[in-house]
Design a protein around this motif. Structure first.
Motif, PDB file in Angstrom:
ATOM      1  N   VAL A  78       0.855  -1.178   0.000  1.00 29.99           N
ATOM      2  CA  VAL A  78       0.000   0.000   0.000  1.00 29.99           C
ATOM      3  C   VAL A  78       0.896   1.234   0.000  1.00 29.99           C
ATOM      4  N   ILE A  79       0.768   2.077  -1.033  1.00 31.02           N
ATOM      5  CA  ILE A  79       1.589   3.279  -1.164  1.00 31.02           C
ATOM      6  C   ILE A  79       0.770   4.483  -0.733  1.00 31.02           C
ATOM      7  N   VAL A  80       1.294   5.242   0.238  1.00 27.15           N
ATOM      8  CA  VAL A  80       0.537   6.348   0.826  1.00 27.15           C
ATOM      9  C   VAL A  80       1.329   7.648   0.778  1.00 27.15           C
ATOM     10  N   SER A  81       0.593   8.761   0.866  1.00 29.66           N
ATOM     11  CA  SER A  81       1.210  10.082   1.000  1.00 29.66           C
ATOM     12  C   SER A  81       0.343  10.920   1.921  1.00 29.66           C
ATOM     13  N   ARG A  82       0.934  11.455   2.974  1.00 26.87           N
ATOM     14  CA  ARG A  82       0.186  12.278   3.918  1.00 26.87           C
ATOM     15  C   ARG A  82      -0.164  13.645   3.334  1.00 26.87           C
ATOM     16  N   LYS A  83       0.393  13.980   2.175  1.00 27.55           N
ATOM     17  CA  LYS A  83       0.117  15.256   1.524  1.00 27.55           C
ATOM     18  C   LYS A  83      -0.811  15.089   0.318  1.00 27.55           C
ATOM     19  N   ASP A  84      -1.557  14.014   0.287  1.00 27.81           N
ATOM     20  CA  ASP A  84      -2.480  13.748  -0.805  1.00 27.81           C
ATOM     21  C   ASP A  84      -3.710  14.650  -0.643  1.00 27.81           C
ATOM     22  N   SER A 121      -8.654  10.557   7.926  1.00 30.57           N
ATOM     23  CA  SER A 121      -7.909  10.183   6.722  1.00 30.57           C
ATOM     24  C   SER A 121      -8.498   8.933   6.101  1.00 30.57           C
ATOM     25  N   GLN A 122      -8.111   8.693   4.847  1.00 34.04           N
ATOM     26  CA  GLN A 122      -8.380   7.436   4.167  1.00 34.04           C
ATOM     27  C   GLN A 122      -7.112   6.589   4.263  1.00 34.04           C
ATOM     28  N   LEU A 123      -7.181   5.362   3.774  1.00 40.04           N
ATOM     29  CA  LEU A 123      -6.010   4.483   3.832  1.00 40.04           C
ATOM     30  C   LEU A 123      -4.833   5.099   3.083  1.00 40.04           C
ATOM     31  N   GLY A 124      -5.091   5.763   1.951  1.00 45.57           N
ATOM     32  CA  GLY A 124      -4.023   6.282   1.115  1.00 45.57           C
ATOM     33  C   GLY A 124      -3.322   7.508   1.641  1.00 45.57           C
ATOM     34  N   ASN A 125      -3.869   8.171   2.673  1.00 46.55           N
ATOM     35  CA  ASN A 125      -3.170   9.303   3.299  1.00 46.55           C
ATOM     36  C   ASN A 125      -3.134   9.146   4.810  1.00 46.55           C
ATOM     37  N   ILE A 126      -3.089   7.901   5.221  1.00 49.03           N
ATOM     38  CA  ILE A 126      -3.103   7.579   6.642  1.00 49.03           C
ATOM     39  C   ILE A 126      -1.952   8.278   7.363  1.00 49.03           C
ATOM     40  N   ALA A 127      -2.263   8.891   8.502  1.00 49.41           N
ATOM     41  CA  ALA A 127      -1.261   9.669   9.229  1.00 49.41           C
ATOM     42  C   ALA A 127      -0.313   8.792  10.027  1.00 49.41           C
ATOM     43  N   ASN A 128      -0.801   7.654  10.481  1.00 50.37           N
ATOM     44  CA  ASN A 128       0.022   6.773  11.312  1.00 50.37           C
ATOM     45  C   ASN A 128      -0.158   5.334  10.839  1.00 50.37           C
ATOM     46  N   VAL A 177       3.472  -1.114   3.910  1.00 50.75           N
ATOM     47  CA  VAL A 177       3.059   0.259   3.659  1.00 50.75           C
ATOM     48  C   VAL A 177       4.280   1.085   3.271  1.00 50.75           C
ATOM     49  N   VAL A 178       4.196   1.773   2.157  1.00 47.24           N
ATOM     50  CA  VAL A 178       5.287   2.614   1.674  1.00 47.24           C
ATOM     51  C   VAL A 178       4.828   4.067   1.721  1.00 47.24           C
ATOM     52  N   ASP A 179       5.499   4.864   2.540  1.00 47.95           N
ATOM     53  CA  ASP A 179       5.149   6.281   2.673  1.00 47.95           C
ATOM     54  C   ASP A 179       6.031   7.097   1.735  1.00 47.95           C
ATOM     55  N   VAL A 180       5.427   7.721   0.716  1.00 45.57           N
ATOM     56  CA  VAL A 180       6.178   8.496  -0.279  1.00 45.57           C
ATOM     57  C   VAL A 180       5.932   9.995  -0.117  1.00 45.57           C
ATOM     58  N   THR A 181       5.534  10.408   1.084  1.00 43.02           N
ATOM     59  CA  THR A 181       5.211  11.813   1.332  1.00 43.02           C
ATOM     60  C   THR A 181       6.345  12.740   0.936  1.00 43.02           C
ATOM     61  N   GLU A 182       7.577  12.340   1.206  1.00 42.74           N
ATOM     62  CA  GLU A 182       8.719  13.219   0.950  1.00 42.74           C
ATOM     63  C   GLU A 182       8.985  13.448  -0.534  1.00 42.74           C
ATOM     64  N   PHE A 183       8.275  12.726  -1.396  1.00 38.42           N
ATOM     65  CA  PHE A 183       8.425  12.951  -2.834  1.00 38.42           C
ATOM     66  C   PHE A 183       7.312  13.848  -3.370  1.00 38.42           C
ATOM     67  N   SER A 184       6.540  14.443  -2.456  1.00 37.71           N
ATOM     68  CA  SER A 184       5.422  15.289  -2.855  1.00 37.71           C
ATOM     69  C   SER A 184       5.905  16.560  -3.543  1.00 37.71           C
ATOM     70  N   ASP A 185       5.030  17.139  -4.356  1.00 32.87           N
ATOM     71  CA  ASP A 185       5.316  18.354  -5.113  1.00 32.87           C
ATOM     72  C   ASP A 185       4.270  19.405  -4.754  1.00 32.87           C
ATOM     73  N   ARG A 186       4.717  20.597  -4.390  1.00 38.58           N
ATOM     74  CA  ARG A 186       3.787  21.661  -4.004  1.00 38.58           C
ATOM     75  C   ARG A 186       2.834  22.035  -5.131  1.00 38.58           C
ATOM     76  N   ARG A 187       3.235  21.787  -6.362  1.00 38.69           N
ATOM     77  CA  ARG A 187       2.433  22.215  -7.510  1.00 38.69           C
ATOM     78  C   ARG A 187       1.358  21.208  -7.896  1.00 38.69           C
ATOM     79  N   SER A 188       1.310  20.069  -7.232  1.00 38.37           N
ATOM     80  CA  SER A 188       0.333  19.046  -7.607  1.00 38.37           C
ATOM     81  C   SER A 188      -0.497  18.627  -6.404  1.00 38.37           C
ATOM     82  N   ALA A 189      -1.528  17.830  -6.693  1.00 36.35           N
ATOM     83  CA  ALA A 189      -2.391  17.321  -5.625  1.00 36.35           C
ATOM     84  C   ALA A 189      -1.767  16.114  -4.925  1.00 36.35           C
ATOM     85  N   ASN A 190      -0.667  15.593  -5.460  1.00 34.43           N
ATOM     86  CA  ASN A 190       0.065  14.472  -4.869  1.00 34.43           C
ATOM     87  C   ASN A 190      -0.814  13.229  -4.703  1.00 34.43           C
TER      88      ASN A 190
END
Length: 364
Positions: free
Chosen positions: A255-261, A275-282, A293-306
């Motif tokens: 499951v790949i998640v981003s807290r900035k989705d 939250s939903q499963l895909g932006n689960i905080a913990n 669970v793979v957290d890819v939050t740090e690859f987020s982009d301010r210009r997109s909805a992530n």
């Protein structure tokens, strides 16, 4: 001002026919051509294209998608009803199979000609057109260098940002079609199925696997080699209930998640939950489940909805392509795999253990 911008975005979206899926044979002369097999529960419209209406039976197709030569990795440019092959993803060829048997035969021929017996089945999410489903599978296959054969399930999304409720109903409607598609793919020489779903497509996948396992206990684990849910738009409690109905779970379940989705943030607020499963905080909330669970939050982009970081972030895609551990081990659900990147990246593996990858480990 924020609401004015949102209203403007919706207005601009309505200016294009997002449901259009023109076939442009000249596109074969541009860029890279990728074969995508398609199962769809969309109804043919008056224009002879697979639109937003729900079909009573599953249709089987084979598409050649032309990927434009000049594009940023991770991007998908869609020209809607007026695509330009030198700039946009385009369906260059589209052929229909007579039935599931001929589809399975064509799929088996492709599998036998490939060096890999993997068949990746991609299930798109909310606000997608028929062509979106084919384009995204082609983009992922090309950018992530996914081996084997590629299949897309095009369920009847409205392809409109205001069509969330229609899409949610369509996802429930589309369960039988996906079940039929998975059985058909499995019949094509018993390949190794890698089931990948994005957003609302994750909810569709879990409902379908639940349905299959209730009818035939253990079906999911026997027939699916790996499951990857990208930004799944699923309530955590619902996900738990779906998992509980599976007699056994495929060993490789990611499951790949981003807290900035931002999209899942809106989805959560509509439901009145954090939250939903895909932006689960913990991730500890699901640490008892047999998933990675793979957290890819740090690859987020301010210009997109992530909302599609795993397939749209150039940095993460480059990492996936060059890291054999991630490509062949981590994303296939092998617990404890390590991703070596520059800077801090949070990786949550089975059992909920979280560890940062130190900067000094970069490029090793």
């Amino acid at each position: 001002m924020r609401w004015m911008i949102i209203a403007l975005a919706f207005a601009l979206a309505s200016c294009n026919d997002r449901t259009a899926a023109p076939v442009v044979p000249d596109a074969l002369n541009f860029g890279l051509n990728k074969t995508v097999f398609i199962g769809t529960t969309r109804q043919l419209n008056d224009a002879g294209e697979y639109g937003i209406d729900r079909a009573t039976s599953l249709q089987f197709l084979q598409a050649t998608v032309s990927i434009p030569p000049q594009r940023e990795i991770g991007s998908v440019s869609d020209g809607f009803d007026k695509p330009k092959p030198e700039r946009d993803f385009v369906i260059a060829e589209l052929a229909k199979f007579a039935d599931s048997r001929s589809f399975a035969s064509g799929l088996r021929t492709k599998i036998d000609a490939s060096k890999s017996r993997d068949v990746t089945v991609f299930v798109h999410g909310f606000n997608n057109s028929f062509s979106d489903a084919a384009f995204r599978m082609a983009q992922l296959a090309h950018d992530l260098e996914i081996p084997g054969t590629h299949v897309s399930y095009a369920w009847p999304s409205r392809g409109n940002p205001l069509g969330y409720e229609y899409d949610r109903d369509s996802a429930l409607f589309a369960r039988d079609g996906l079940a039929d598609l998975l059985r058909t793919v499995r019949s094509a020489g018993q390949p190794n199925i890698v089931l990948v779903a994005h957003s609302m497509g994750g909810a569709l996948v879990m409902e379908t696997l639940r349905q299959l396992d209730i009818a035939e206990p253990g079906w999911a684990a026997r027939n699916i080699g790996a499951i990857i849910l990208i930004s799944p738009d699923i309530n955590v409690d619902v996900f738990r209930s779906q998992m509980a109905r599976l007699q056994s779970v495929p060993e490789r379940f990611v499951v790949i998640v981003s807290r900035k989705d931002a999209v899942l943030r809106v989805s959560s607020r509509l439901r009145g939950v954090e939250s939903q499963l895909g932006n689960i905080a913990n991730a500890n909330e699901v640490s008892d489940l047999p998933i990675t669970v793979v957290d890819v939050t740090e690859f987020s982009d301010r210009r997109s909805a992530n909302h599609f970081v795993a397939g749209g972030s150039p940095a993460l895609i480059q990492l996936l392509r060059r890291s054999s551990d991630l490509d062949r081990g981590f994303l296939r659900g092998r617990s404890g795999s390590t991703v070596v990147v520059s800077g801090q990246r949070r990786i949550v593996s089975r059992g909920g253990a979280t560890r940062p990858i130190p900067r000094s480990a970069a490029d090793r």
